[in-house]
Enzyme design. Structure first.
Site, PDB file in Angstrom:
ATOM      1  N   ASP A 322       0.859  -1.161   0.000  1.00  0.00           N
ATOM      2  CA  ASP A 322       0.000   0.000   0.000  1.00  0.00           C
ATOM      3  C   ASP A 322       0.912   1.232   0.000  1.00  0.00           C
ATOM      4  O   ASP A 322       2.122   1.135   0.245  1.00  0.00           O
ATOM      5  CB  ASP A 322      -0.925  -0.020   1.220  1.00  0.00           C
ATOM      6  CG  ASP A 322      -2.163   0.836   0.993  1.00  0.00           C
ATOM      7  OD1 ASP A 322      -2.142   1.682   0.083  1.00  0.00           O
ATOM      8  OD2 ASP A 322      -3.155   0.653   1.720  1.00  0.00           O
ATOM      9  N   GLU A 519     -10.221   7.248   4.108  1.00  0.00           N
ATOM     10  CA  GLU A 519      -9.185   6.753   5.017  1.00  0.00           C
ATOM     11  C   GLU A 519      -9.228   7.449   6.384  1.00  0.00           C
ATOM     12  O   GLU A 519     -10.297   7.717   6.903  1.00  0.00           O
ATOM     13  CB  GLU A 519      -7.807   6.852   4.342  1.00  0.00           C
ATOM     14  CG  GLU A 519      -7.774   6.006   3.057  1.00  0.00           C
ATOM     15  CD  GLU A 519      -6.413   5.930   2.412  1.00  0.00           C
ATOM     16  OE1 GLU A 519      -5.443   5.633   3.098  1.00  0.00           O
ATOM     17  OE2 GLU A 519      -6.339   6.145   1.191  1.00  0.00           O
TER      18      GLU A 519
HETATM   19  C1  BGC Z   1      -5.019   3.044   0.171  1.00  0.00           C
HETATM   20  C2  BGC Z   1      -5.234   1.941  -0.824  1.00  0.00           C
HETATM   21  C3  BGC Z   1      -5.076   2.466  -2.215  1.00  0.00           C
HETATM   22  C4  BGC Z   1      -3.748   3.167  -2.368  1.00  0.00           C
HETATM   23  C5  BGC Z   1      -3.523   3.754  -3.736  1.00  0.00           C
HETATM   24  C6  BGC Z   1      -3.757   3.809  -0.095  1.00  0.00           C
HETATM   25  O1  BGC Z   1      -3.649   4.888   0.768  1.00  0.00           O
HETATM   26  O2  BGC Z   1      -4.964   2.491   1.463  1.00  0.00           O
HETATM   27  O3  BGC Z   1      -6.493   1.359  -0.644  1.00  0.00           O
HETATM   28  O4  BGC Z   1      -5.213   1.430  -3.144  1.00  0.00           O
HETATM   29  O5  BGC Z   1      -3.654   4.200  -1.425  1.00  0.00           O
HETATM   30  O6  BGC Z   1      -4.291   4.861  -3.946  1.00  0.00           O
HETATM   31  C1  BGC Z   2      -3.307   9.513  -2.425  1.00  0.00           C
HETATM   32  C2  BGC Z   2      -4.092   8.306  -2.079  1.00  0.00           C
HETATM   33  C3  BGC Z   2      -3.402   7.630  -0.987  1.00  0.00           C
HETATM   34  C4  BGC Z   2      -3.146   8.557   0.191  1.00  0.00           C
HETATM   35  C5  BGC Z   2      -2.346   7.884   1.232  1.00  0.00           C
HETATM   36  C6  BGC Z   2      -3.152  10.395  -1.222  1.00  0.00           C
HETATM   37  O1  BGC Z   2      -2.457  11.535  -1.530  1.00  0.00           O
HETATM   38  O2  BGC Z   2      -3.943  10.176  -3.435  1.00  0.00           O
HETATM   39  O3  BGC Z   2      -4.231   7.457  -3.165  1.00  0.00           O
HETATM   40  O4  BGC Z   2      -4.192   6.565  -0.601  1.00  0.00           O
HETATM   41  O5  BGC Z   2      -2.499   9.720  -0.204  1.00  0.00           O
HETATM   42  O6  BGC Z   2      -2.159   8.642   2.370  1.00  0.00           O
END
Ligand code: BGC
Ligand code: BGC
Length: 832
Positions: A322, A519
């Site tokens: 991830d 998130e």
């Molecule tokens: C998320 C994932 C996601 C990845 C890419 C991460 O922060 O936990 O679910 O696939 O970002 O965007």
């Molecule tokens: C990204 C996401 C990712 C996240 C993680 C964002 O800036 O666009 O895809 O999951 O950061 O913290």
């Protein structure tokens, strides 16, 4: 005697070692493979493919191999980088799209896919050419692309209990990705969320592992096609990712990226329930989870990533990390993490850290920190999936089937599938006196801050990561819930932005709910719904005017909304339905019946964060599986408005009065000689002893001005519907903070006090007369009254009926803009 004692001691020692071993084991982050039944992987290794992998590995350089195991984010990686560092893939995070934008229309994605592909196929001497793959979070449709079909988020899909529709949703999503040249999605999320405070609850189909397990297979097959067919991973299909392995939905406290402390059996039976069917359906990629298990981050957990996932679950694709998740492994940095790779992570997701990670990893292969064998193993897994997907034969992304057929993005066929999903996902929580379905000829008013908001109905992971800040113009072809209702209701229906009407309607439909989040930004402390707009006030206003009220509630999780439920005749949990808002009207107007049932238990108290079907003392408001319909009506009646939280919890934590609103369980009252009289909205412009008015401080009518006439003693009080328990707060440094302004004062005394019941005095109150006199005409001030002052005066802090009152016979002109609990010592009033 001596001997006996010695034996006894020995026994005790042995016994305690056994106990320790047992508790060590249950706290250990090392898995026990024997606990996991062996899964049969349906995808046999193909000798022709294996021979090609062997040949490729024999001709690749270390640099090229390391390039295969690292991917950068589109915002920090160029085609030139891909060429130079032999990168085998690229991905776009939630906030990155072609051209440095956050989102972009389909043609720009396809053009970028070609650019990256071309870079990956540009020769480097004699090194073999390896086509790149592109990963994207198509988690509710191809949601990063302007105009794509947006399906309901997973929580709504869980309410449908319709695995076959999941297959169609997967297939439609794959087609829209193919149009843009992308061939790999980071979906499905197979989290089984158990603590609904987690900001990713809406990415989970259900708290019930059975529902998650029943969806995993059909969705994977929809996305990837069926194993063994010619179309598998090819043509209209793409590669899917089961995520986040494992334990993401079961972290302690519902914390994003937190620690899962469940036993291995629980982890297997609950959190991992979706992986077996996903693997049996042939899923080709698994994403490691950010969470820890008993303190160890999954990205570095060899027993889980290797012994269980490969050994017992027979996963045959590649694992991907991830977003910089490897950097959280003990001893690692985002740019340096052999530990994760050696534990079994095959492909690092290194958005902005990829270049230094590449440099460090090449060095680590050369110095033996990472073995050649392990490198070859990971690269082979990635190549295997690329070969299975036919990437070596299918040419530039724009030359592949479906590429560039832009009318398939948000096509009527796909929107029809999404609209069906919306219809089936709605859960009818309440429908007194058959208010729904809405009837022909009724005068209907539609309002609420969710009625015309593409953003609110779509939630996070929509065009941008958080799903916020999006202009309406970026949702071409989508339908708001309000528009859907207008279209269905015809000329008798009006959409009112502020809820006002000229002609009294028969029914008011109020669409409202949570604002988008993703998130950790969506983690919350409890399950109370903190409304940022006046939807409750609207519902109450209509009700008291004799208008029937229908609530359409948009949310990423069940929330405590008993006030709203009580103010509504009908209440629909609509989750985050996505682009096809018309599906709501289909059901609300009775063209279809309600079919959805709760995928998550609905709390009776805002403190029931961990509330799951099968719990020992299961006591929800609406149980898992509940859902009324026209065919099966039911009565809800009036619900308790006790949330289990301190008063004011629904406001920013601890606020009793702000922006012109009191906390739901508190109201302003006034009393002359004796009787308490409730001030509606804190306003009472008549009266002999004290009057109150709405006045402005920072925004319209955000404050109350209390005017004591000086003709007799009078009190202004903030009183609670249910006595407040402030005993916990009284233990610390917590004070009642009041923001106020004194415009005039003559005479005295002015006293501040709290009461347990009625206006029966305890102590004599805090005298603030001289202070107010000295502040007259000096503008806005703050005073803090330590709760302990009230306790010292003899009040029972666990039963505060009136947590604050001001009493005087002086002539006093006092305005108040905010009352809240806080720890500031700004203008502390000394206890008497
Ligand atoms: C998320 C994932 C996601 C990845 C890419 C991460 O922060 O936990 O679910 O696939 O970002 O965007
Ligand atoms: C990204 C996401 C990712 C996240 C993680 C964002 O800036 O666009 O895809 O999951 O950061 O913290």
């Amino acid at each position: 005697m001596r001997k006996i004692l010695a034996t006894a001691l020995l026994c005790t020692a042995a016994f305690s070692t056994a106990i320790m071993a047992e508790s060590e084991r249950s706290r250990s982050s090392v898995a026990t493979p024997a606990l996991w039944p062996k899964v049969q992987n349906p995808v046999a290794e193909d000798p022709a493919i294996e021979a090609r992998i062997k040949d490729l590995l024999s001709r690749m350089s270390i640099e090229q191999k390391v390039g295969q195991i690292i991917q950068g984010d589109l915002a920090s990686t160029t085609p030139e980088d891909m060429y130079k560092y032999h990168l085998g893939s690229v991905f776009n995070g939630g906030n990155s799209a072609p051209g440095g934008k956050q989102w972009a229309p389909a043609p720009e994605w396809l053009a970028d896919a070609d650019r990256f592909y071309d870079a990956s196929m540009r020769p480097h001497g004699n090194l073999p050419l390896i086509p790149m793959t592109w990963g994207s979070d198509a988690v509710h449709g191809h949601n990063n692309v302007t105009g794509a079909t947006l399906f309901p988020h997973n929580i709504g899909l869980g309410a449908m209990r319709n695995p076959e529709l999941m297959r169609k949703i997967g297939a439609a999503t794959a087609v829209e990705m193919r149009v843009t040249g992308l061939d790999w999605t980071f979906a499905p999320t197979l989290a089984v969320v158990r603590d609904d405070r987690w900001g990713r609850t809406y990415e989970s189909y259900s708290e019930n592992p059975e529902v998650v397990a029943s969806y995993a297979g059909p969705l994977v097959e929809g996305l990837q096609g069926k194993v063994g067919t010619k179309e598998w991973l090819k043509g209209a299909h793409i590669v899917a990712t089961a995520k986040h392995f494992v334990g993401d939905g079961g972290t302690d406290g519902g914390k994003d990226q937190g620690d899962n402390i469940s036993s291995e059996e629980e982890l297997r039976d609950i959190q991992a329930a979706g992986y077996r069917p996903a693997i049996e359906a042939g899923v080709q990629s698994v994403m490691a989870s950010y969470n820890s298990w008993h303190g160890e981050k999954m990205h570095g957990n060899k027993s889980m990533l290797t012994d269980i996932l490969r050994g017992r679950l027979s996963f045959g694709g590649f694992t991907v990390g991830d977003w910089n998740g490897h950097g959280q492994v003990a001893g690692c940095k985002t740019t340096n993490c052999p530990a994760a790779f050696n534990a079994g992570l095959d492909l690092f997701m290194a958005p902005d850290s990829w270049k230094d990670l590449w440099i460090n990893t090449v060095a680590q292969v050369k110095d033996g920190t990472i073995s050649q064998t392990r490198l070859d193993e990971a690269v082979a897994r990635i190549l295997r999936v690329k070969l299975r997907a036919g990437l070596f034969e299918s040419g530039r992304p724009s030359s592949r089937p479906l590429a560039g057929e832009f009318d398939k993005i948000g096509s009527p066929e796909h929107r029809a599938i999404a609209r069906q999903a919306v219809r089936e996902s709605l859960v009818l929580l309440k429908n007194e006196d058959a208010v729904l379905p809405l009837k022909a000829g009724q005068k209907i008013l539609v309002t609420g801050d969710g009625a015309s908001s593409y953003m609110k109905q779509s939630g996070g992971w929509t065009l941008s990561w958080q799903g916020t800040g999006l202009p309406d113009s970026e949702f071409p072809g989508a339908t708001t819930i309000g528009k859907g209702l207008l279209d269905a209701g015809g000329q008798n229906t009006i959409l009112s932005k502020d809820g006002a009407y000229r002609e009294k309607p028969d029914v008011a439909v109020v669409v409202f709910g949570e604002d988008p989040y993703a998130e950790f930004q969506g983690d919350i402390p409890d399950l109370i719904f903190r409304d940022k707009s006046d939807n409750l006030e609207l519902l109450r206003k209509y009700k008291s005017a004799g208008i029937k009220t229908v609530a359409i509630f948009l949310s990423g999780r069940p929330l405590w909304v008993n006030h709203h439920l009580n103010a509504s005749d009908a209440f629909v949990a609509a989750w985050l339905p996505g682009s096809e808002g018309g599906g709501v009207a289909d059901v609300v107007f009775g063209k279809s019946d309600f079919k959805g049932t709760l995928p998550f238990s609905w709390p009776k108290l805002a403190t029931q964060y961990v509330l799951n079907v099968g719990d020992k003392d299961y006591d929800p408001l609406f149980a898992y599986g509940y859902g009324l319909s026209y065919a099966k009506p039911g009565k809800v009646g009036k619900l308790s408005e006790v949330s289990g939280l301190a008063a004011g919890a629904e406001l920013p934590v601890g606020t009793w009065f702000e922006r012109g609103k009191t906390a739901l369980s508190l109201d302003f009252y006034r009393a002359g000689a004796n009787d308490l009289e409730k001030l509606h909205n804190g306003i009472g412009t008549n009266g002999d002893f004290v009057r109150s008015f709405a006045v402005d401080r920072n925004r319209q009518e955000d404050s109350r001005r209390f005017l004591w006439t000086g003709t007799g003693e009078a009190t202004v009080a903030l009183a609670a519907t249910q006595p407040l328990d402030l005993s916990r707060e009284t233990n610390g440094a917590v004070a009642i903070e009041i923001d106020y302004r004194v415009d005039a004062i003559s005479g005295g005394p002015v006293k501040i006090a709290g009461y347990n019941a009625g206006l029966k005095p305890a102590g004599s109150g805090l005298d603030v007369t001289s202070r107010l006199q000295s502040e007259q005409g000096k503008g806005w001030q703050t005073m803090s009254i330590a709760l302990s002052c009230f306790a010292k005066a003899g009040l029972d802090m666990s039963k505060m009926q009136i947590p604050l009152s001001i009493r005087t016979s002086a002539k006093l002109d006092l305005s108040i803009s905010r009352i809240a609990l806080g720890t500031s010592t700004n203008g502390t009033v000394a206890c008497p």
